[in-house]
Design a protein around this motif. Structure first.
Motif, PDB file in Angstrom:
ATOM      1  N   GLY A   1       0.944  -1.217  -0.360  1.00 39.04           N
ATOM      2  CA  GLY A   1       0.006   0.078  -0.095  1.00 39.04           C
ATOM      3  C   GLY A   1       0.960   1.259   0.222  1.00 39.04           C
ATOM      4  N   PHE A   2       0.381   2.279   0.272  1.00 41.65           N
ATOM      5  CA  PHE A   2       0.631   3.468   0.138  1.00 41.65           C
ATOM      6  C   PHE A   2       1.664   4.172   1.690  1.00 41.65           C
ATOM      7  CE2 PHE A   2      -2.462   5.086  -3.299  1.00 41.65           C
ATOM      8  CZ  PHE A   2      -1.480   5.338  -4.654  1.00 41.65           C
ATOM      9  N   SER A   3       2.452   4.581   0.847  1.00 47.07           N
ATOM     10  CA  SER A   3       3.296   4.710   2.286  1.00 47.07           C
ATOM     11  C   SER A   3       2.786   6.161   2.869  1.00 47.07           C
ATOM     12  CB  SER A   3       4.190   5.832   1.629  1.00 47.07           C
ATOM     13  OG  SER A   3       4.914   6.757   2.681  1.00 47.07           O
ATOM     14  N   ARG A   4       3.037   6.173   4.429  1.00 48.77           N
ATOM     15  CA  ARG A   4       1.924   6.924   5.493  1.00 48.77           C
ATOM     16  C   ARG A   4       2.939   8.335   5.429  1.00 48.77           C
ATOM     17  NH1 ARG A   4      -2.140   4.501   3.617  1.00 48.77           N
ATOM     18  NH2 ARG A   4      -3.145   3.133   5.426  1.00 48.77           N
ATOM     19  N   THR A   5       4.047   8.403   4.757  1.00 51.45           N
ATOM     20  CA  THR A   5       5.084   9.623   5.222  1.00 51.45           C
ATOM     21  C   THR A   5       4.780  10.257   3.671  1.00 51.45           C
ATOM     22  OG1 THR A   5       6.846   8.429   4.759  1.00 51.45           O
ATOM     23  CG2 THR A   5       6.042   8.296   7.515  1.00 51.45           C
ATOM     24  N   THR A   6       4.795   9.977   2.449  1.00 51.15           N
ATOM     25  CA  THR A   6       5.617  10.262   1.357  1.00 51.15           C
ATOM     26  C   THR A   6       4.524   9.965   0.277  1.00 51.15           C
ATOM     27  OG1 THR A   6       7.436   9.542   2.422  1.00 51.15           O
ATOM     28  CG2 THR A   6       7.168  10.285  -0.238  1.00 51.15           C
ATOM     29  N   PRO A   7       4.053  10.908  -0.027  1.00 51.22           N
ATOM     30  CA  PRO A   7       3.490  10.671  -1.751  1.00 51.22           C
ATOM     31  C   PRO A   7       3.194  10.181  -2.754  1.00 51.22           C
ATOM     32  CG  PRO A   7       2.587  12.996  -0.183  1.00 51.22           C
ATOM     33  CD  PRO A   7       4.263  12.872   0.058  1.00 51.22           C
ATOM     34  N   ASN A   8       2.525   9.284  -3.406  1.00 56.05           N
ATOM     35  CA  ASN A   8       3.236   8.802  -4.260  1.00 56.05           C
ATOM     36  C   ASN A   8       4.299   7.267  -4.378  1.00 56.05           C
ATOM     37  OD1 ASN A   8       1.416   9.931  -5.730  1.00 56.05           O
ATOM     38  ND2 ASN A   8       2.377  10.857  -6.872  1.00 56.05           N
ATOM     39  N   LEU A   9       4.998   7.023  -2.913  1.00 59.24           N
ATOM     40  CA  LEU A   9       5.575   6.213  -2.856  1.00 59.24           C
ATOM     41  C   LEU A   9       4.744   4.665  -2.573  1.00 59.24           C
ATOM     42  CD1 LEU A   9       8.145   4.708  -2.344  1.00 59.24           C
ATOM     43  CD2 LEU A   9       8.209   5.734  -0.074  1.00 59.24           C
ATOM     44  N   ILE A  10       5.191   4.155  -2.841  1.00 54.78           N
ATOM     45  CA  ILE A  10       3.941   2.477  -2.347  1.00 54.78           C
ATOM     46  C   ILE A  10       4.907   1.107  -2.217  1.00 54.78           C
ATOM     47  CG2 ILE A  10       2.607   0.582  -3.356  1.00 54.78           C
ATOM     48  CD1 ILE A  10       1.646   3.415  -5.382  1.00 54.78           C
ATOM     49  N   HIS A  11       4.660   0.687  -1.116  1.00 51.98           N
ATOM     50  CA  HIS A  11       5.270  -0.402  -0.636  1.00 51.98           C
ATOM     51  C   HIS A  11       5.191  -1.753  -1.020  1.00 51.98           C
ATOM     52  CE1 HIS A  11       8.337   2.300   1.444  1.00 51.98           C
ATOM     53  NE2 HIS A  11       6.732   2.440   2.105  1.00 51.98           N
ATOM     54  N   ALA A  12       5.875  -2.606  -1.731  1.00 47.95           N
ATOM     55  CA  ALA A  12       5.077  -4.612  -1.287  1.00 47.95           C
ATOM     56  C   ALA A  12       6.117  -5.306  -1.219  1.00 47.95           C
ATOM     57  CB  ALA A  12       4.677  -4.689  -2.808  1.00 47.95           C
ATOM     58  N   PHE A  13       6.061  -5.712   0.179  1.00 44.46           N
ATOM     59  CA  PHE A  13       7.536  -6.322   0.418  1.00 44.46           C
ATOM     60  C   PHE A  13       6.976  -7.210   1.386  1.00 44.46           C
ATOM     61  CE2 PHE A  13       8.364  -2.205   2.670  1.00 44.46           C
ATOM     62  CZ  PHE A  13       8.232  -2.413   4.198  1.00 44.46           C
ATOM     63  N   GLY A  14       7.882  -7.805   2.433  1.00 44.32           N
ATOM     64  CA  GLY A  14       8.103  -9.167   3.424  1.00 44.32           C
ATOM     65  C   GLY A  14       6.752  -9.891   3.184  1.00 44.32           C
ATOM     66  N   PHE A  15       6.999 -10.499   2.629  1.00 40.46           N
ATOM     67  CA  PHE A  15       5.784 -11.759   2.208  1.00 40.46           C
ATOM     68  C   PHE A  15       6.187 -12.863   2.998  1.00 40.46           C
ATOM     69  CE2 PHE A  15       5.180  -8.955  -1.240  1.00 40.46           C
ATOM     70  CZ  PHE A  15       4.388  -8.376  -1.462  1.00 40.46           C
ATOM     71  N   SER A  16       6.383 -12.859   3.751  1.00 39.26           N
ATOM     72  CA  SER A  16       7.680 -14.279   4.390  1.00 39.26           C
ATOM     73  C   SER A  16       7.206 -15.142   3.908  1.00 39.26           C
ATOM     74  CB  SER A  16       6.077 -13.945   5.767  1.00 39.26           C
ATOM     75  OG  SER A  16       6.077 -12.793   5.859  1.00 39.26           O
TER      76      SER A  16
END
Length: 391
Positions: free
Chosen positions: A319-334
């Protein structure tokens, strides 16, 4: 000589998540650059076990898993190859009454989510799966699940993205990324500068450093799943096998080789890489021989391990970063990202295009850990703040 690329989206990390996002974005008409410090799909995406399963996932992952489930049978249409995908069913065995009770409880929890789980008792298990030995109490069968070849699938998504018009830059580590008024500025080791409106952080086990650079530290650790493959034997295994409580998983391909896992490797001196341990490999082989009599006299011909990012709660960050507009995270699939990755790629593309996804991803917000620390309600989602942060 340095050069500058101007793109709508820059994706850091060329694993299956990043590659599938690049492909989906190109099909929406966005200009994309996909960056990997090595080869696309060479880390966790390409060296994992290859299980394509929905069963056993936390309920909050099922909607995303179901979305990906619809993509796997269409792989040839999507990326040009079928990736050796087989809808074999996923059979999760219980070795104790307590494990069987756990399988029954899980089946009840997800009964309305479309998995179609079938609980199989001891006697029926012996009749339907006589190639499984040992005192197995019962199992849970998800008939629609299966397995595929990660070495083929992960590279094929990156190749399909390139064919669709994405710039795919391998051996191109990102050395610097920052938010600037007009978007993002990325610098790479080979001297390529990139200016993009959006950045997707899908850097796998290395994603936490990029998140932290933008003020979003996360509890990401590294794990090293380890597998073996046997010589070809007569085909006997009719389902992808897992075990409640862990310890072993196994599948067999059409050529007769069996892929078996259940132990962890260890990191090399270069922490980007890992290797199996001798004791772990012997343990896996002994467990396989005890559970599958057909393997008792077979040779193990190859061993390997990979590096994967694991979150503290075993749910990914999407999902979207909560600090930086237009930065999206997708990681940590364990260790469980292979099946859902094509669905995640579509979700990321929707976030870029629409600002939201039709698949619920609220449970995977990056700020869920800080909300827990602060005692905020689990469902509260603060709006992103306009903020420039440089690494």
């Amino acid at each position: 000589m340095s050069r500058t690329l101007h793109k709508d989206v820059a994706i850091i990390g060329g694993g299956l998540v990043g590659s599938s996002a690049a492909l989906a974005l190109r099909r929406m008409g966005f200009s994309v650059v996909l960056l990997d410090k090595g080869y696309c799909g060479a880390q966790a995406s390409g060296v994992n076990y290859g299980g394509v399963r929905r069963q056993g996932r936390p309920p909050e992952q099922i909607a995303l898993s179901q979305r990906a489930h619809a993509i796997w049978p269409r792989l040839k249409e999507v990326i040009g190859i079928d990736g050796e995908f087989v809808r074999s069913g996923h059979l999760k065995i219980a070795r104790t009454e307590a494990e069987m009770a756990s399988l029954e409880a899980y089946a009840a929890r997800v009964a309305d989510l479309g998995l179609g789980l079938e609980l199989v008792g001891h006697n029926q298990l012996r009749e339907r799966f006589p190639w499984i030995a040992g005192n197995i109490v019962g199992a849970s069968l998800c008939q629609g699940d299966g397995h595929a070849n990660p070495r083929l699938v992960s590279a094929a998504f990156a190749l399909a993205a390139r064919r669709a018009g994405a710039d795919v830059l391998e051996h191109t580590p990102v050395s610097h990324v920052e938010k600037v008024p007009e978007g993002f500025h990325l610098s790479t080791g080979p001297g390529i500068e990139i200016k993009a409106q959006f950045v997707i952080n899908s850097a796998g086990a290395w994603a936490d450093s990029f998140a932290e650079a933008f003020g979003e530290p996360v509890p990401l650790s590294r794990i090293y799943p380890s597998m073996i493959v046997t010589e070809p034997v007569s085909v006997f295994m009719s389902a992808n096998i897992g075990a409640e409580g862990g310890g072993i998983y196994a599948r067999q391909v059409d050529r007769g080789n069996c892929i078996v896992g259940g132990m962890r490797g260890e990191p090399n001196t270069d922490l980007d890489f890992s290797r199996p341990t001798g004791s772990g490999a012997v343990t896996i082989m002994n467990r396989a021989a005890a559970l599958f009599p057909a393997l008792r006299n077979s040779y193990a011909i190859r061993f390997w391990s990979g590096t994967e990012g694991e979150m503290a709660d075993r749910n990914p960050v999407i999902g979207f970063s909560r600090t930086t507009p237009n930065l999206i995270h997708a990681f940590g699939f364990s260790g469980a990202g292979f099946q859902i990755a094509p669905g995640v790629g579509e979700v990321l593309a929707e976030l870029v295009r629409d600002g939201a996804s039709r698949t619920p991803i609220e449970a995977f917000a990056i700020d869920r850990f800080s909300r827990k620390d602060q005692g905020s309600p689990a469902g509260s989602t603060p709006e992103p703040q306009e903020r420039d942060i440089s690494k």
